[in-house]
Design a protein around this motif. Sequence first.
Motif, PDB file in Angstrom:
ATOM      1  N   ILE A 223       6.357  14.015  36.062  1.00  0.00           N
ATOM      2  CA  ILE A 223       6.842  13.010  34.981  1.00  0.00           C
ATOM      3  C   ILE A 223       5.989  11.769  35.271  1.00  0.00           C
ATOM      4  CG2 ILE A 223       8.691  11.738  34.052  1.00  0.00           C
ATOM      5  CD1 ILE A 223      10.458  14.176  34.851  1.00  0.00           C
ATOM      6  N   HIS A 233      13.504  12.704  29.129  1.00  0.00           N
ATOM      7  CA  HIS A 233      13.024  13.977  29.981  1.00  0.00           C
ATOM      8  C   HIS A 233      14.771  14.704  30.135  1.00  0.00           C
ATOM      9  CE1 HIS A 233       9.721  11.992  30.923  1.00  0.00           C
ATOM     10  NE2 HIS A 233      10.135  11.011  31.359  1.00  0.00           N
ATOM     11  N   TYR A 236      17.367  14.447  33.761  1.00  0.00           N
ATOM     12  CA  TYR A 236      16.743  13.733  34.575  1.00  0.00           C
ATOM     13  C   TYR A 236      17.315  12.196  34.741  1.00  0.00           C
ATOM     14  CZ  TYR A 236      12.624  10.593  35.840  1.00  0.00           C
ATOM     15  OH  TYR A 236      11.900   9.601  36.281  1.00  0.00           O
TER      16      TYR A 236
END
Length: 354
Positions: A223, A233, A236
Motif C-alpha cells: 500500500i 483499503h 486496513y
Amino acid sequence: MALLKVKFNQKKRVKLAQGLWLMNWFSVFAGILVFSMGLFLKIELRKRSEVMDNSESHFVPNSLILMGILSCAFNGFAGKICYDSLDPAKFAKWKPLLKPYLALCCVFNMLLFFVALICILMRGSLESTLAQGLKNSMKFYRDTDTPGRCFMKKTIDMLQIEFKCCGNNGYKDWFEIQWISNRYLDFSSKEVKDRIKSNVDGRYLVDGVPFSCCNPSSPRPCIQYQVTNNSAHYSYNYQTEELNLWRRGCREALLNYYSSMMSSMGAVILLVWLFEMSVMVGLRLLHTSLESIANPEDPECESEGWVLENSLKDTFKSALENLKKLGKFNQVEAGAEGAEGEEGGKTPAITTVS
C-alpha cells in the motif's frame, strides 16, 4: 633518573635491531592496510555523494590514505636504519638523523591517534551531512527530465531498496514533497487541480511513497498510495496495523552503516598506533644504547639504553623552561628592534647663535 633504562650487551643489541627490522616491515604492511581502508571508505562515500550535503565527510578517508602512505615511508626508512645498525660503519651515517627522525615519529604517532579518534567520534558530523543531503536529494526525485538530476530517482530508489529504508527520517517525509513528476499528472483532472490549489506552493502532495519503500517480505500487497486513508483499503488501519513499508529512515540506516564502518577502522588504527609506539620506543632504546657505547672500537662492550634521559617530570620541566627561554629571546629581539627604530627616528637638535 632515566626513564626505562635497560642494559645491553652486543647480543641484546643485535636481537633488538633484528626484532625492530622485522617489526618495521610489519608496520609497512599495517600502513598498506590503513591506506586500503581509507581508499575503501572514500569509494563507499563517493557511491552516495549525491545524498550528502558536503565533502567534509571525505576528511576521514583522505587522512587515512595520507597516514597509510606516511606509515609505509617512515617504517621503510626505520627498517633500513635497523638493518644498518648491525654494522657500525654503516650506522655512523644515520646518527645525525636519528633525533630529528624520532621527533617526526612522535608527531606522526600523535596524528595517527588523532585520526583514530576522529574515526570513532565522526558520527555527529556525518549525521548532519546525511540529514541535509537526503532532504535536498529527495526534492529532486521527480526531476527525471532535468539534466544533472535525472539520475536522482534511480539513486534514491536503489538506496531505499539496498538499505531497507524509506525517506529521510521515515516514510512520512514523502508526504511533504512533490515526488511525482508533472509529466505524469493530468492537469485537466479536478482532483489534481484541487490538490495543487490547496497547497500554498502549488505542489502536488499525496499521502503516498515511491515503490522502493515497499517491504517485499510483507504478506499483504504494498500500500504505497493513500497510506493514511483507512477507507481506501480493505481491512486496513494505518495507525494500528503494521505497515508494509520500511519504517526506518535512510538517514539512520546510512548513519549506522558508516558509523560502524568508521568505528571498526578506528579500532584497527588504534592497534596500529600501539604497534607504532612500541616500534618507536624500541628504536629509541637502540639509538641510545649505541650512542652510550664507551669504547666504539670494542663493539662487544656493555651499554645502557633509555627512552628519556631524565624522568618524565624533569623532561616536562625542561621542555617548559626551553619554551620560556624561547619566548624571552623573542621579546628581547623585538625590544632591540624597537629601540633601534626609536634611535633612527630621532633628529639631532640644531642650535642657532645670533
